[in-house]
Scaffold this active site. Structure first.
Site, short mmCIF file in Angstrom:
data_model
loop_
_atom_site.label_atom_id
_atom_site.label_comp_id
_atom_site.label_asym_id
_atom_site.label_seq_id
_atom_site.Cartn_x
_atom_site.Cartn_y
_atom_site.Cartn_z
N VAL A 130 0.84 -1.20 0.00
CA VAL A 130 0.00 0.00 0.00
C VAL A 130 0.87 1.25 0.00
O VAL A 130 0.57 2.23 -0.69
CB VAL A 130 -0.95 -0.01 1.21
CG1 VAL A 130 -1.62 1.34 1.39
CG2 VAL A 130 -2.01 -1.11 1.04
N GLU A 131 1.96 1.22 0.76
CA GLU A 131 2.80 2.42 0.88
C GLU A 131 3.55 2.76 -0.40
O GLU A 131 3.56 3.92 -0.82
CB GLU A 131 3.79 2.24 2.03
CG GLU A 131 3.17 2.29 3.42
CD GLU A 131 2.68 3.68 3.78
OE1 GLU A 131 3.15 4.67 3.21
OE2 GLU A 131 1.79 3.75 4.65
N THR A 132 4.20 1.77 -1.01
CA THR A 132 5.10 2.08 -2.13
C THR A 132 5.03 1.08 -3.28
O THR A 132 5.93 1.05 -4.10
CB THR A 132 6.57 2.13 -1.64
OG1 THR A 132 6.93 0.83 -1.11
CG2 THR A 132 6.77 3.18 -0.57
#
Length: 337
Positions: A130-132
């Protein structure tokens, strides 16, 4: 990125790093060279943390104010998307399939992280996904530019970013890395897990034991660091994240949690018309929330592990996206031959 060195030399004199890091450059006419705010900050870092002022002066002479960072953080917040529109951003076939690849590539490290920290592989992989997108989009700004711009040219949140700038300089000194080489998001979040500098110093770990902490290009350190963060924030091994709920009666809306912190327990919510799909302890504090799903309203109870995910990002929908991505990857692994 320059390879990070271990914490063994965290107390090395700042000035002694000049030759190693290449900071001793001729003074440049930069945006922060004559700034009174920067001069005050340099004095603070010299007095309170033992930095060499000449090194910090050279560093800020090379730092650049980025107007696009100011524009990005000042942009009026978009109307919050409903869950039916937010979910498809993160729950995609490509994010699931790439997550499966990441899981296979780093299965040993993920198993070890679960053994040491109690955090299951799918949750760690989902956070990084989700982050990167598993390291595919970690941000292209120099962290020193992002944090300097926000610390000295964005008054609404200057105290926060000034603290993060301080943490960043301490991080660079501890790890003996040139701060001009480290990149991240426009807000200064770094690496595969998008840690702010304060989170890096508090939770990042050298998980592959090579004497370096590298969350930028070393997935093993990123995996261990996410697991470390979750354990320190109270992750409960083997426990679920959410429980689906149904509601009945006019008083049910009174049970909805304002914010994220749980203020009612399961029994209190039951008295307001909430019924959990799973057996839960009556005295368990939970976060009760409603989402606008593709097929109508959804009611959920966020359990203690749900609250831990919201400590990573203070958003109900973020936590739900992480949890559902994690569940779908487990399901996909189970259906593979």
């Amino acid at each position: 990125m320059r390879v990070l060195r271990g914490r063994a030399a965290r107390h090395a004199p700042w000035l002694a790093l000049a030759g190693v890091l290449g900071w001793a450059q001729a003074s440049l006419a930069g945006e922060y060279e004559s700034s009174p705010q920067v001069a005050e900050f340099v004095t603070e870092m010299t007095r309170d943390y033992g930095f060499a002022s000449e090194q910090l002066v050279s560093l800020f002479a090379a730092a650049e104010r980025k107007q696009n960072i100011i524009d990005a953080i000042s942009r009026p917040a978009e109307k919050v998307k409903p869950w039916k529109d937010y979910r498809p951003i993160f729950i995609t076939d490509s994010r699931i399939s790439r997550g499966m690849e990441f899981w296979r590539e780093h299965e040993e490290a993920l198993k070890r992280a679960e053994a040491e920290y109690g955090v299951p592989p799918q949750v760690i992989v989902a956070i990084i996904g989700v982050e990167t997108f598993y390291g595919g989009n970690t941000g292209g700004y120099r962290v020193v530019d992002a944090l300097s711009t926000l610390a000295f040219d964005y008054p609404p949140r200057a105290p926060f970013f000034r603290k993060e700038l301080r943490e960043f300089l301490l991080l660079a000194r501890e790890e003996q890395v040139d701060p001009l080489t480290l990149t991240g998001s426009y807000a200064g979040a770094m690496g595969l897990p998008q840690f702010m500098p304060s989170s890096f110093r508090a939770y990042a770990v050298d998980f592959d034991g090579d004497g370096r902490i590298n969350i930028w290009s070393n997935p093993v350190d990123a995996i261990g660091s996410v697991a470390s963060y979750f354990k320190r924030h109270g992750w409960q091994p083997g426990e679920p994240v959410v429980s689906a709920a149904s509601i009945e009666g006019d008083a049910a809306e009174q049970g909805l949690t304002v914010g994220l912190d749980p203020v009612k327990n399961v029994a209190e919510l039951r008295g307001l018309g909430w019924t959990s799909a799973d057996p839960l302890d009556d005295l368990l504090p939970v976060t009760a929330f409603r989402l606008e799903g593709a097929e109508g309203a959804e009611y959920w109870l966020g359990l203690p592990n749900f609250f831990v995910i919201t400590r990573y990002n203070r958003s109900v929908m973020y936590a739900m996206a992480v949890n559902q991505l994690a569940e779908l990857m487990v399901e996909a692994r189970g259906t593979q031959p």
